[in-house]
Scaffold this active site. Structure first.
Site, PDB file in Angstrom:
ATOM      1  CG  ASP A  70      74.241  11.405  29.549  1.00  0.00           C
ATOM      2  OD1 ASP A  70      73.957  12.119  30.521  1.00  0.00           O
ATOM      3  OD2 ASP A  70      73.869  11.655  28.389  1.00  0.00           O
ATOM      4  CG  HIS A 108      71.606  14.573  30.600  1.00  0.00           C
ATOM      5  ND1 HIS A 108      72.374  14.018  29.594  1.00  0.00           N
ATOM      6  CD2 HIS A 108      71.006  15.642  30.062  1.00  0.00           C
ATOM      7  CE1 HIS A 108      72.232  14.739  28.497  1.00  0.00           C
ATOM      8  NE2 HIS A 108      71.410  15.734  28.751  1.00  0.00           N
ATOM      9  CG  ASN A 229      69.565  21.968  23.368  1.00  0.00           C
ATOM     10  OD1 ASN A 229      69.331  21.279  22.383  1.00  0.00           O
ATOM     11  ND2 ASN A 229      69.755  21.461  24.570  1.00  0.00           N
ATOM     12  CB  SER A 294      70.017  15.704  25.646  1.00  0.00           C
ATOM     13  OG  SER A 294      71.258  16.225  26.005  1.00  0.00           O
TER      14      SER A 294
END
Length: 465
Positions: A70, A108, A229, A294
């Site tokens: 990430d 994130h 998404n 996520s």
């Protein structure tokens, strides 16, 4: 490399750089004290509703390392104290230990890590009152969970692998270089589960990724990836969640139905998990509400860690089979492009008897390479020797595919395959759209968040606890 392949590399690179499967809107980021950490832990509805608190009766993920590929994980967050067991940067722009938050959405990785393996932190001591608390009150307090975010696998450890995605990388490395290196590093450094909460709007992936994902499969590592998404541009599942053998996670709304915004659809989806009104930690010690697959992905990765802790010798394909076979069927009976095999049930995954499987129910990258990269893996000629031949490995060594011109047969067959799969994909999308409209109407409209993955609230001072 042909012009077509060059275009594919550029397209996938641009799409992956532009899309994280759930993230932070830069305009919404704020630094705030963790004074209301206990109220943030109370927001973790999925711990009970997905059967995780019941699964903790069996396992909490001890002795399992989970790699988080990430934007970097802030190991100084109070809920991640003692959680990080190492890290690495593959971007050329982060810290060597992978703990520097980088990229277009630097928060994130910390959000993902706290949801996966956060351990909370001790509640602050309240001023002593003149009256002594009763024994019952003391016993109740001792059983209470700590403040802050409790991850799905609070005894697991995190390996932070930082990547730079979403904007031009000052380190100069593209996602096509970063992702395979990140996967290989995670495998070589003891990860039994890899969490990839990022994706693209393209179902195809660069051929350069083949060898790394094959390597993870050969080394018996579970890879869990986000489906993406719709609000972020992912109408259909994108790579790397389309890679065979990867456990792809779709998103649910607060009513437990397929999320209209915080999910996508596709035949590679394995299981669905909560993806709306999530809560996680931000770098610096604060908290935020967010949404997207996520956040659904570390919930499933955490359950995989619980299983691998309970049964250390269980193979990756058996771990995945245990998760999908115990999922609660939802939507169209059987596997479908919105829920996959169904809705995650952590308690059943840890407690039910599950028959063993001979194959990963989500496929095999080794088999896919054999069928779809025909002629692209060079086989070296054997060297003459007088000694007895050494035993051969059960699985082939992961090698970088070698590009070769297609034969006339190759140029005709893929065209027919593409046309056939195109028709099948259109039919699946149409069926999925019907289910989405039903789910949307049943929920009374969309979700509150205007942008999937955006932080909607950050430690608001005026929010009642």
């Amino acid at each position: 490399m042909t012009r077509a392949r060059a275009r594919l590399r550029r397209t996938v690179s641009a799409l992956l750089s532009a899309v994280l499967a759930g993230g932070i809107a830069a305009s919404a980021v704020a630094t705030a004290p963790a004074a209301q950490a206990d109220s943030w832990r109370d927001k973790e509805y999925w711990l009970k509703e997905a059967g995780i608190t019941k699964a903790w009766e069996v396992s909490k993920g001890a002795n399992v390392k989970v790699a988080v590929i990430d934007s970097g994980v802030d190991g100084s967050h109070p809920d991640l104290k003692g959680v990080l067991a190492g890290g690495h940067d593959v971007s050329g722009a982060g810290a060597p230990d992978g703990e520097k938050s980088i990229g277009a959405k630097p928060e994130h990785g910390t959000l993902v890590a706290t949801m996966l393996a956060g351990r909370g932190h001790p509640a602050p001591k309240k001023p002593s009152a003149s009256a002594k608390p009763s024994q019952n009150a003391t016993a109740t307090a001792s059983k209470a969970l700590p403040d802050g975010i409790m991850g799905v696998a609070p005894e697991a450890q995190i390996l932070s692998v930082s990547t730079w995605l979403g904007s031009a990388n000052p380190g100069g490395r593209s996602d096509q270089d970063q992702i395979p290196e990140a996967v290989r590093w995670a495998v070589d450094n003891g990860a039994k589960v890899i969490n990839i909460s990022l994706g693209s709007t393209s179902p195809e992936w660069p051929q350069s990724w083949d060898a790394a994902f094959l390597y993870a499969e050969q080394k018996d590592v579970v890879i869990v990836a986000a489906a993406g998404n719709r609000v972020g541009g992912n109408v259909q599942v994108g790579a790397p969640a389309t890679i065979p053998g990867v456990l792809t996670v779709a998103g649910l709304d607060r009513n437990g139905q397929a999320s209209t915004d915080s999910s996508s659809q596709g035949i590679s989806i394995g299981v669905a998990a909560p993806a709306e009104k999530l809560a996680g930690g931000l770098p610096g010690g604060s908290y935020a509400e967010w949404a997207g697959t996520s956040g659904a992905t570390p919930i499933v990765s955490g359950v995989a860690a619980l299983i691998r802790s309970k049964w250390p010798e269980m193979s990756a394909k058996q771990v995945i089979n245990r998760i999908v076979s115990t999922a609660k069927d939802e939507g169209v009976p059987g596997k479908d492009p919105l829920y996959g095999f169904g809705v995650l049930n952590a308690e059943a995954a840890l407690k039910e008897d599950v028959a063993e499987t001979k194959a990963n129910p989500l496929g095999s990258i080794a088999e896919w390479i054999r069928v779809h990269r025909r002629g692209n893996f060079a086989t070296p000629a054997p060297e003459p020797t007088t000694a007895a031949p050494a035993p051969q490995a059960t699985l082939p060594k992961a090698t970088v595919p070698v590009a070769v011109p297609p034969s006339q047969l190759d140029s005709a067959l893929p065209a027919a395959v593409v046309i056939g799969f195109g028709a099948l994909f259109i039919a699946i999308i149409a069926a999925g759209a019907v289910q989405l409209r039903r789910a949307y109407r049943a929920s009374g409209g969309g979700v509150d968040e205007p942008e999937t993955g955006a932080v909607t609230k950050v430690d608001p001072a005026d929010r009642p606890s």
